[in-house]
Design a protein around this motif. Structure first.
Motif, mmCIF file in Angstrom:
data_model
loop_
_atom_site.group_PDB
_atom_site.id
_atom_site.type_symbol
_atom_site.label_atom_id
_atom_site.label_comp_id
_atom_site.label_asym_id
_atom_site.label_seq_id
_atom_site.Cartn_x
_atom_site.Cartn_y
_atom_site.Cartn_z
ATOM 1 N N TRP A 43 0.827 -1.206 0.000
ATOM 2 C CA TRP A 43 0.000 0.000 0.000
ATOM 3 C C TRP A 43 0.860 1.255 0.000
ATOM 4 O O TRP A 43 0.527 2.249 -0.647
ATOM 5 C CB TRP A 43 -0.942 -0.027 1.202
ATOM 6 C CG TRP A 43 -2.098 -0.935 0.955
ATOM 7 C CD1 TRP A 43 -2.109 -2.296 1.069
ATOM 8 C CD2 TRP A 43 -3.393 -0.566 0.489
ATOM 9 N NE1 TRP A 43 -3.341 -2.794 0.719
ATOM 10 C CE2 TRP A 43 -4.150 -1.753 0.363
ATOM 11 C CE3 TRP A 43 -3.992 0.646 0.181
ATOM 12 C CZ2 TRP A 43 -5.466 -1.755 -0.069
ATOM 13 C CZ3 TRP A 43 -5.313 0.647 -0.238
ATOM 14 C CH2 TRP A 43 -6.037 -0.539 -0.368
ATOM 15 N N THR A 81 -6.234 4.691 -0.529
ATOM 16 C CA THR A 81 -6.904 4.273 0.704
ATOM 17 C C THR A 81 -8.386 4.637 0.698
ATOM 18 O O THR A 81 -9.084 4.412 1.692
ATOM 19 C CB THR A 81 -6.249 4.917 1.936
ATOM 20 O OG1 THR A 81 -6.311 6.341 1.821
ATOM 21 C CG2 THR A 81 -4.806 4.475 2.078
ATOM 22 N N THR A 82 -8.870 5.194 -0.388
ATOM 23 C CA THR A 82 -10.264 5.624 -0.592
ATOM 24 C C THR A 82 -10.700 6.642 0.450
ATOM 25 O O THR A 82 -11.857 6.656 0.864
ATOM 26 C CB THR A 82 -11.246 4.423 -0.599
ATOM 27 O OG1 THR A 82 -11.403 3.897 0.707
ATOM 28 C CG2 THR A 82 -10.771 3.329 -1.541
ATOM 29 N N THR A 83 -9.769 7.494 0.875
ATOM 30 C CA THR A 83 -10.108 8.507 1.862
ATOM 31 C C THR A 83 -10.902 9.648 1.243
ATOM 32 O O THR A 83 -11.968 10.026 1.743
ATOM 33 C CB THR A 83 -8.829 9.051 2.531
ATOM 34 O OG1 THR A 83 -8.124 7.964 3.129
ATOM 35 C CG2 THR A 83 -9.168 10.086 3.593
ATOM 36 N N GLN A 114 -8.785 5.160 -6.448
ATOM 37 C CA GLN A 114 -9.772 4.796 -5.427
ATOM 38 C C GLN A 114 -10.438 3.466 -5.762
ATOM 39 O O GLN A 114 -10.657 2.636 -4.876
ATOM 40 C CB GLN A 114 -10.812 5.903 -5.285
ATOM 41 C CG GLN A 114 -10.261 7.196 -4.706
ATOM 42 C CD GLN A 114 -11.322 8.076 -4.090
ATOM 43 O OE1 GLN A 114 -12.417 8.216 -4.614
ATOM 44 N NE2 GLN A 114 -10.990 8.687 -2.959
ATOM 45 N N PRO A 147 -10.843 -5.014 5.088
ATOM 46 C CA PRO A 147 -11.396 -4.204 6.172
ATOM 47 C C PRO A 147 -12.366 -5.005 7.024
ATOM 48 O O PRO A 147 -13.259 -5.664 6.521
ATOM 49 C CB PRO A 147 -12.122 -3.073 5.428
ATOM 50 C CG PRO A 147 -12.426 -3.628 4.075
ATOM 51 C CD PRO A 147 -11.334 -4.607 3.772
ATOM 52 N N THR A 178 -16.157 -2.005 1.484
ATOM 53 C CA THR A 178 -15.076 -1.100 1.138
ATOM 54 C C THR A 178 -15.029 0.103 2.072
ATOM 55 O O THR A 178 -14.251 1.026 1.862
ATOM 56 C CB THR A 178 -15.222 -0.605 -0.322
ATOM 57 O OG1 THR A 178 -16.459 0.103 -0.458
ATOM 58 C CG2 THR A 178 -15.192 -1.765 -1.294
ATOM 59 N N GLY A 235 -14.579 2.385 5.668
ATOM 60 C CA GLY A 235 -13.520 2.502 6.655
ATOM 61 C C GLY A 235 -14.066 2.656 8.062
ATOM 62 O O GLY A 235 -15.117 2.123 8.394
ATOM 63 N N ASN A 293 -10.573 7.203 6.914
ATOM 64 C CA ASN A 293 -10.685 7.171 5.446
ATOM 65 C C ASN A 293 -12.019 7.732 4.965
ATOM 66 O O ASN A 293 -12.660 7.183 4.062
ATOM 67 C CB ASN A 293 -10.497 5.748 4.919
ATOM 68 C CG ASN A 293 -9.198 5.108 5.372
ATOM 69 O OD1 ASN A 293 -9.191 4.007 5.901
ATOM 70 N ND2 ASN A 293 -8.092 5.807 5.204
ATOM 71 N N ARG A 320 -6.550 2.468 6.769
ATOM 72 C CA ARG A 320 -7.026 1.558 5.721
ATOM 73 C C ARG A 320 -6.659 0.110 6.020
ATOM 74 O O ARG A 320 -7.430 -0.812 5.744
ATOM 75 C CB ARG A 320 -6.450 1.981 4.360
ATOM 76 C CG ARG A 320 -6.778 1.030 3.204
ATOM 77 C CD ARG A 320 -8.280 0.804 3.070
ATOM 78 N NE ARG A 320 -8.618 -0.117 1.996
ATOM 79 C CZ ARG A 320 -8.604 -1.439 2.095
ATOM 80 N NH1 ARG A 320 -8.254 -2.018 3.238
ATOM 81 N NH2 ARG A 320 -8.943 -2.205 1.073
#
Length: 540
Positions: free
Chosen positions: A80, A133-135, A160, A191, A394, A396, A490, A523
């Motif tokens: 990552w 990290t799809t933040t 993402q 996750p 997906t 967080g 995230n 993440r």
């Protein structure tokens, strides 16, 4: 005592993933060719991915056979980090708006090169880590077609999508050398507390998850284009449809529109809501439903708790917006939509549903600038930041299943207070949880809260000692609180300056790099990163 981790095997496998990332870079390269901009950016980035990946692969002849539990933790954490660093290369090369001056205002209209030598790399790595990290937190300043090429923007969205279901899960699905240790790799990356093995072979499970993920993404894109063709979403052309498909299902929230989903019609906002809910649902349930087993999904305790939390919070949010004193007078945006006014049930319900679902699932989209909400509404959203999606989704943050177990544990302790002689295990889906699993959930939640509080302290101290935003500006407590929660969980946007129509440009480079670490740790759910800092991991 010698080192007990074959780090060369871990790094070699990271090289394999980085080398194959060159394939993903072909999509933004094709976009650059179509629009005639940013071609060189992605040609160079592909060359970097191939060169670095090949060099790292040479560290070990047969890394798959050497992959154990310890090597798996190291490989996942480094993968990552490596993907985020590689993902930063297009931003540095393009330098369209992301290379900002330090310090800067929250909204920067001109892409002026920073005076700080750390400013440009920090911005690029921040944006890239926020993507993978799809933040969804951003330092890009003004997001507009004339400021950023279509290829760079698509790469921003694509990072993402790749990070949503998991880069290592994708690698397990397609790389034979990872099939042996794939289960522990997916468990380290996924996750939530563990991942359900859906098929006899873990590689088939990985492919099933990615197939569901890609299929639902495609469905959303098709429906968004359908709204466009029906005249219900005039701004939702092919590029926007693909971009929002790429950022909804990973609960990412990066939008090519500066005003996020506020830029689109009510029909688009309502359509995106169920896809955000789906993204926050355990994908194993979709697999069961696809095989005709609807009962498993309906009776799933976590899914029902997840639905109940969303229902209660959206009902409270609707009531708060309906009587919000800050929204008494209707305000029409430049896009023609009227923000919810006191007494308008449809608009109050729409924006409450959208924002609660967006924050709980950690998507981070905005249907309006929720900085305009009064105190109780903002408090509701801050509370929602700590809920999170389901395990195996997906999303967080802390995750719904952990909260469900904690609630059940509290009920057990209350019962034991009255009946100290009783033995009453905590059950989930009818099965008793062992005390080790309960302890793991308690420790994770405690660590999460400690990291969140540490984030507030670090960001506040750095802003006080070094600076924040324009000269004379100060980082408020609410900004520090929500910035720490939004990056560790995230989520993306916070409140006030780091709100949905703002960004993180005002922070110093060192604060941005600190938040990069928060996003990385958040993440991977804390343990795969923190365990690397222990002497027992390396030597015992």
């Amino acid at each position: 005592m010698s080192v007990r981790v074959d780090w060369r095997a871990s790094v070699a496998l990271v090289g394999t993933v980085v080398r194959y990332l060159a394939v993903a870079l072909l999509l933004p390269l094709a976009t650059a060719l179509i629009y005639g901009d940013g071609i060189g950016v992605f040609v160079v980035t592909i060359a970097v991915a191939l060169a670095v990946g090949t060099a790292l692969e040479r560290l070990h002849d047969d890394p798959g056979d050497a992959l154990g539990a310890r090597e798996g933790f190291l490989m996942v954490a480094l993968t990552w980090l490596a993907v985020a660093l590689l993902g930063a290369v297009p931003y540095l090369l393009a330098a369209h708006g992301i290379v900002l001056p330090e310090p800067v205002d929250i909204v920067v209209l001109e892409p002026i090169a920073p005076t700080s030598t750390l400013g440009a790399p920090a911005n690029a790595v921040f944006e890239s880590m926020s993507g993978v990290t799809t933040t969804g937190a951003t330092v890009m300043g003004e997001i507009a077609p004339e400021k950023h090429s279509h290829a760079v923007m698509l790469w921003r969205q694509q990072t993402q999508w790749l990070g949503g279901m998991g880069i290592v899960v994708l690698a397990v699905a397609i790389l034979p050398e990872l099939s042996v240790g794939g289960a522990q790799l997916m468990d380290a990356e996924a996750p939530g507390p563990g991942i359900e093995k859906l098929t006899p072979r873990i590689a088939e499970t990985a492919r099933a998850l990615w197939g569901l993920y890609a299929g639902i993404t495609l469905l959303e894109i098709v429906l968004l284009l359908g709204l466009n063709q029906a005249g219900l979403a005039p701004k939702m052309g092919p590029f926007n449809a693909v971009s929002h498909g790429f950022t909804t299902m990973p609960t990412g929230g990066f939008s090519p529109e500066s005003r996020s989903i506020e830029a689109f019609s009510a029909a688009v906002q309502w359509l995106i809501v169920p896809f955000m809910i789906a993204a926050g649902t355990n994908f194993a349930l979709f697999w069961h439903v696809a095989r005709g087993d609807l009962r498993t999904a309906v009776e799933d305790a976590e899914f029902r708790f997840y639905g109940g939390v969303l229902g209660v919070l959206t009902a409270i949010g609707t009531a708060l917006l309906f009587v919000d004193p800050n929204l008494v007078a209707p305000v029409t945006t430049e896009f023609g939509d009227t923000l919810p006014a006191n007494g308008d049930l449809e608009k109050s319900a729409r924006h409450a549903v959208f924002q609660v679902v967006s924050i709980v699932t950690t998507t981070g989209y905005a249907s309006m600038d929720f900085n305009a909400w009064s105190g109780p509404g903002e408090a509701l959203l801050v509370f929602a930041m700590f809920v999170g999606g389901s395990a195996g989704s997906t999303g967080g943050a802390i995750k719904v299943v952990r909260w469900l177990v904690i609630v059940k544990s509290i009920r057990r302790e209350l019962f034991a207070t009255v009946h100290p002689e009783a033995v009453r295990p905590v059950r989930l889906a009818g099965r008793p949880l062992d005390e080790d699993a309960l302890r793991g959930i308690y420790v994770f939640t405690l660590l999460y809260v400690v990291l969140f509080l540490a984030g507030i302290v670090v960001l506040s101290l750095d802003a006080a000692l070094v600076g924040y935003g324009e000269a004379g500006a100060q980082l408020s407590t609410l900004e520090a609180v929500t910035a720490s929660a939004a990056t560790l969980g995230n989520i993306g946007p916070g409140l006030e300056g780091v709100g949905p129509m703002g960004g993180y440009t005002g922070f110093t480079p060192q604060s941005k790099l600190f938040m990069v670490v928060l996003m990385w740790i958040g993440r991977l759910e804390i343990f795969p990163v923190l365990v690397l800092l222990t002497d027992a991991y390396w030597r015992s």
